[in-house]
Design a protein around this motif. Structure first.
Motif, PDB file in Angstrom:
ATOM      1  N   LYS A  99       0.835  -1.196   0.000  1.00  0.00           N
ATOM      2  CA  LYS A  99       0.000   0.000   0.000  1.00  0.00           C
ATOM      3  C   LYS A  99       0.877   1.256   0.000  1.00  0.00           C
ATOM      4  O   LYS A  99       2.064   1.192   0.325  1.00  0.00           O
ATOM      5  N   ILE A 100       0.259   2.370  -0.341  1.00  0.00           N
ATOM      6  CA  ILE A 100       0.918   3.678  -0.223  1.00  0.00           C
ATOM      7  C   ILE A 100       0.340   4.387   1.000  1.00  0.00           C
ATOM      8  O   ILE A 100      -0.881   4.467   1.175  1.00  0.00           O
ATOM      9  N   TYR A 101       1.232   4.873   1.844  1.00  0.00           N
ATOM     10  CA  TYR A 101       0.838   5.591   3.048  1.00  0.00           C
ATOM     11  C   TYR A 101       1.383   7.019   2.984  1.00  0.00           C
ATOM     12  O   TYR A 101       2.278   7.327   2.202  1.00  0.00           O
ATOM     13  N   ARG A 102       0.826   7.867   3.851  1.00  0.00           N
ATOM     14  CA  ARG A 102       1.286   9.246   3.943  1.00  0.00           C
ATOM     15  C   ARG A 102       1.733   9.534   5.376  1.00  0.00           C
ATOM     16  O   ARG A 102       1.040   9.177   6.328  1.00  0.00           O
ATOM     17  N   ALA A 103       2.898  10.148   5.501  1.00  0.00           N
ATOM     18  CA  ALA A 103       3.423  10.547   6.814  1.00  0.00           C
ATOM     19  C   ALA A 103       3.558  12.059   6.865  1.00  0.00           C
ATOM     20  O   ALA A 103       3.693  12.731   5.830  1.00  0.00           O
ATOM     21  N   THR A 104       3.535  12.617   8.075  1.00  0.00           N
ATOM     22  CA  THR A 104       3.682  14.059   8.292  1.00  0.00           C
ATOM     23  C   THR A 104       4.946  14.318   9.097  1.00  0.00           C
ATOM     24  O   THR A 104       5.253  13.582  10.034  1.00  0.00           O
ATOM     25  N   PHE A 105       5.691  15.357   8.709  1.00  0.00           N
ATOM     26  CA  PHE A 105       6.914  15.714   9.432  1.00  0.00           C
ATOM     27  C   PHE A 105       6.534  16.599  10.613  1.00  0.00           C
ATOM     28  O   PHE A 105       6.050  17.717  10.462  1.00  0.00           O
ATOM     29  N   LYS A 106       6.745  16.057  11.816  1.00  0.00           N
ATOM     30  CA  LYS A 106       6.324  16.757  13.023  1.00  0.00           C
ATOM     31  C   LYS A 106       7.375  16.531  14.114  1.00  0.00           C
ATOM     32  O   LYS A 106       7.779  15.393  14.361  1.00  0.00           O
ATOM     33  N   ASP A 107       7.807  17.599  14.729  1.00  0.00           N
ATOM     34  CA  ASP A 107       8.795  17.510  15.810  1.00  0.00           C
ATOM     35  C   ASP A 107      10.037  16.738  15.368  1.00  0.00           C
ATOM     36  O   ASP A 107      10.553  15.867  16.075  1.00  0.00           O
ATOM     37  N   SER A 108      10.487  17.025  14.146  1.00  0.00           N
ATOM     38  CA  SER A 108      11.737  16.488  13.578  1.00  0.00           C
ATOM     39  C   SER A 108      11.682  15.001  13.246  1.00  0.00           C
ATOM     40  O   SER A 108      12.721  14.387  12.972  1.00  0.00           O
ATOM     41  N   ILE A 109      10.500  14.400  13.244  1.00  0.00           N
ATOM     42  CA  ILE A 109      10.387  12.998  12.825  1.00  0.00           C
ATOM     43  C   ILE A 109       9.179  12.843  11.902  1.00  0.00           C
ATOM     44  O   ILE A 109       8.272  13.688  11.866  1.00  0.00           O
TER      45      ILE A 109
END
Length: 625
Positions: free
Chosen positions: A243-253
């Protein structure tokens, strides 16, 4: 005893098939080899063994066993194609062509026009001047390394290296560790090991990567095995798809992992890529309704982050075989890997040609050295349009799949066709001259028998090209090689030549004259025009003419230009009103006071009769039959 032996061999074949269907090709190959040695269902086991090595991207072993397979009686014709592909993987191009011909003759290729057009493809590719120059990177290992992208001074890539950790989990397909995403500074000399894994929640205990990142650096799209908190999820066939997932850059991770609406546990979605404006997501999928093994799709990314309905890119890009690892550069050109288009190896990298509306009209093989006889894929391009990365398992690498960087030197040319303005026929032996923006002559060339020409040019410059011929009036085009799209290596500049003014001038076509400062047709002019109508209707029904109108020198230049155009229009309208087909009048132009027949220029004293000679319309015959 015999029954027990047969039962044991049946059990081995069932085990081998189970391993094969679960993509454990290394272990499956071992069992099929054992079946062959015991002469049990040998033809079937040989076909399966050859397929195992093809999936393991080992063309040496695959071609060895496919050679045996194609000698079998009643072998499925797709094995002719598989053998041809494996032979390309070991650079046996002549033999590959023979078996591709066999596949075509057996009904395997329905579009024979495309096949015949591409049959000399290999020769053309190797004779072409290379545009790409490549370098191997020091981040490669003996394992699989691929999918590099550059973002904000860092290189993100996918690797099965897991060196430096105490426990390794192996993937059955190739017996290598599972894939993870790594990041390193572009200029770093530091060794890239497990300490360089991407921080956050993107990496899991299964396959993760490759990735793509939005321009603002806030979101990452990445591939991962379909899994939940309890482990992998499987489809109806017992396969864990991607699958394709989406991540968010938050607090340097990278965190807040989202499952996307385009995913489905019954098929894979993978290899994410973003359009330049980050409003479209390109990806690979084997979802139902495609053209073949896996196709490339695109879906809109809405303002709120939700996704629209996926759209297949169509059969210009997709084939009945495998397409994958899409990438879209800043100019909107799509690059992808395929083993369905005519190539020089197993997977080759292709680019797309766009029309003026941005629609894909054709694909082009990037040639050597980007492509080799092995797998070449995961092509990406940096924002400069001249550098980037791709991956390959070609000979001479560090390990399995390796990452290479490239720099591109543009090889540009201008080409076109020189044609006759009257009959649109090509003009052979016309002189085509190339000038730079300072009118310095760069080169000249004669058109061929079809009126065609081609001249090499440099990038990022302005040019003018002029066509000339003794029987025609010169024509020119200005163009630029600045800000070209990635695959725009040829600029088209067609040139159209009009016959010279004095090709034929019949006595019957008398000049007509106008009163001062008017464009109305005088009675004496109407009589002359009626003669022309009669001539064109009855004596020369194929004759084509050109109308040129003029003024005397009195009055402002701009005013005289307009007055002469009005006179040309009046003459044209009169002839058409009398039944002359408008297509037989190629032009009706006004030249103002620029073509005086005598010395009555501004400041000169002339009689009215002398000025009258300049207030005229001439008729030029450009074609008689």
């Amino acid at each position: 005893m015999l029954s027990l032996v047969v039962f044991a061999q049946e059990g081995k074949q069932k085990k081998a098939d189970t391993l094969f269907n679960k993509f454990s090709f290394v272990k499956a190959a071992e069992v099929y080899q054992d079946l062959i040695e015991n002469n049990y269902n040998k033809d079937y086991a040989t076909r399966r063994l050859a397929d195992c090595y093809a999936y393991l991207r080992n063309p040496n072993q695959a071609s060895r066993y496919y050679k045996q397979v194609v000698q079998q009686e009643n072998v499925p014709i797709e094995y002719y194609y598989k053998y041809s592909q494996a032979l390309r993987g070991i650079k046996e191009y002549d033999e590959s062509r023979i078996w591709l011909e066999r596949f075509k003759d057996s009904g395997g290729i329905t579009n024979t026009n495309d096949f015949d057009k591409d049959i000399d493809f290999i020769t053309n590719v190797f004779n072409a001047k290379p545009q790409y120059f490549i370098n191997k990177l020091n981040i490669n290992t003996k394992f699989s390394d691929f999918g590099a992208i550059e973002h904000d001074g860092k290189i993100y890539f996918t690797s099965s290296r897991d060196e430096g950790v105490s426990i390794q989990r192996l993937y059955g397909w190739n017996e290598q560790p599972f894939l993870d995403v790594y990041v390193t500074s572009k200029d770093s000399k530091k060794q890239v090991d497990h300490t360089s894994k991407l921080k956050g929640d993107v990496n899991s205990i299964y396959h993760d990567g490759p990735v793509t990142i939005t321009k603002d650096g806030r979101n990452m799209y990445f591939s991962r095995n379909n899994a939940n908190n309890l482990g992998k999820e499987y489809d109806k066939k017992g396969i864990s798809n991607v699958k394709i997932y989406r991540a968010t850059f938050k607090d340097s991770i990278w965190t807040d992992i989202e499952d996307l609406s385009i995913n489905n546990k019954e098929y894979s979605t993978q290899h994410p890529a973003l359009s330049p404006d980050n409003k479209k997501l390109y990806f690979t999928s084997d979802m139902p309704g495609g053209y073949g093994g896996s196709d490339i799709y695109v879906v809109d990314i809405n303002a709120d982050g939700t996704l629209g309905t996926p759209k297949n890119l169509g059969n210009v890009v997709n084939t009945k075989n495998t397409e994958g690892t899409p990438f879209v550069n800043n100019e909107g050109s799509l690059f992808f890997a395929s083993d369905g288009h005519m190539g020089i190896g197993l997977l080759d990298i292709f680019g797309t040609i766009l029309d003026e509306n941005g629609d894909i009209t054709s694909v082009i093989n990037l040639g050597v050295p980007i492509n080799s006889n092995k797998d070449d894929f995961s092509f990406t391009m940096n924002t400069d349009g001249l550098t980037g990365y791709f991956s390959s398992n070609r000979q001479g690498g560090t390990g399995d799949d390796d990452i290479y960087s490239y720099n591109r030197v543009l090889l540009l040319s201008v080409k076109g066709t020189v044609t006759d303005a009257i009959n649109t026929n090509p003009i052979p032996n016309a002189v085509v001259t190339l000038y730079d923006d300072k009118e310095n002559k760069i080169a000249d060339i004669l058109t061929d028998e079809d009126g065609n020409y081609e001249i090499n040019i440099d990038a990022n410059k302005d040019y003018k090209v002029v066509a000339s011929h003794v029987k025609y009036i010169d024509d020119y085009r200005v163009f630029t090689s600045k800000n070209l799209r990635a695959l725009e290596s040829v600029i088209t500049a067609n040139l159209i030549l009009n016959p010279v003014q004095n090709v034929v001038k019949l006595a019957e076509l008398n000049t007509i004259y106008f009163d001062f400062d008017t464009h109305y047709i005088r009675p004496d002019a109407a009589l002359e025009l009626d003669k022309i109508v009669n001539l064109m209707k009855n004596d020369y029904p194929e004759m084509v003419i050109r109308i040129e109108s003029h003024t005397d020198s009195r009055g402002e230049l701009s005013y005289n230009d307009k007055l002469s155009i009005d006179r040309a229009n009046s003459t044209y309208e009169y002839l058409v009103s009398k039944g002359i087909d408008a297509s037989r009048i190629t032009e009706h132009q006004g030249f103002g006071e620029r073509r005086l027949t005598n010395g009555c220029e501004d400041g000169e004293t002339c009689e009215e009769t002398d000025h009258q000679l300049n207030r005229r319309t001439d008729f030029i015959v450009v074609k008689m039959e």
